[in-house]
Design a protein around this motif. Structure first.
Motif, short mmCIF file in Angstrom:
data_model
loop_
_atom_site.label_atom_id
_atom_site.label_comp_id
_atom_site.label_asym_id
_atom_site.label_seq_id
_atom_site.Cartn_x
_atom_site.Cartn_y
_atom_site.Cartn_z
N ASP A 98 0.82 -1.20 0.00
CA ASP A 98 0.00 0.00 0.00
C ASP A 98 0.86 1.26 0.00
N SER A 123 -2.11 -0.91 -6.25
CA SER A 123 -2.49 -1.44 -4.94
C SER A 123 -3.53 -0.53 -4.29
N ASN A 124 -3.26 -0.08 -3.06
CA ASN A 124 -4.20 0.76 -2.34
C ASN A 124 -3.43 1.76 -1.50
N THR A 126 -2.68 3.38 2.49
CA THR A 126 -2.83 3.15 3.93
C THR A 126 -3.88 4.12 4.46
N ASN A 143 -6.65 4.11 -6.89
CA ASN A 143 -6.12 2.80 -6.50
C ASN A 143 -6.38 1.80 -7.63
#
Length: 179
Positions: A98, A123-124, A126, A143
């Motif tokens: 992340d 990904s993403n 936090t 994302n």
């Protein structure tokens, strides 16, 4: 084709058919989304994701300039809607983990007054990075899920190279009638 015969006495159960179609449609959509993200992750490691994102932005109507690798001061792509400001500076990360807040702050540090920022990852983010993005409206984070949404929306305008990498076929799926 007994249903077309005048003396047919059978019945058609539409509710069950609608539910089955909806479930099948959802499964196809989810499977397609997973496939696109997997192909992007597999084929576009490191710097290779940058020209893809530039091509996607072009498909969306932006002019793009790719920065040379390394020494880009945190800016991988510069995008413009037309010849006039604002300038959109784009940071692209294909890492598996992340994105942390400090990475987005790095992009903000590379921005000039009047710029907008775009941070794109497969990904993403936090929780702290998401909070930072919420509190910094001039930077938008995209994302992996949102990137797939854009790929599906602008798929027909992507270059042949990327459409071959992510081979998709347009299909129409019946949807249940709205009540």
């Amino acid at each position: 084709m007994k249903a077309l015969d005048e003396d047919f006495k059978g019945s058609i159960v539409e509710a069950d058919a609608d539910e089955t179609v909806a479930q099948t449609a959802d499964e196809i959509i989810e499977s397609t989304r997973d496939f696109v993200l997997k192909e992007l992750s597999k084929n576009l490691k490191g710097y290779d994701l940058e020209p893809f994102v530039a091509n996607l932005l072009q498909a969306m109507g932006y002019r793009t300039i790719l920065s040379p690798h390394g020494g880009d001061s945190g800016i991988d792509i510069t995008a413009y809607k037309d010849e006039l400001p604002p300038r959109i500076v784009v940071q692209v990360k294909s890492q598996d983990g992340d994105i942390r807040e400090n990475m987005i702050q790095s992009l903000k540090g590379a921005m000039r007054e009047g710029d907008y920022g775009l941070f794109v990852t497969l990904s993403n983010y936090t929780k702290n990075a998401q909070r930072y993005l919420e509190n910094t409206p001039i930077i938008r984070g995209i994302n992996g899920t949102e990137l797939v949404d854009l790929v599906l929306k602008y798929y027909d305008q992507l270059s042949v190279k990327y459409r071959k990498m992510i081979p998709l076929k347009m299909v129409y799926i019946p949807v249940p009638a709205e009540e």
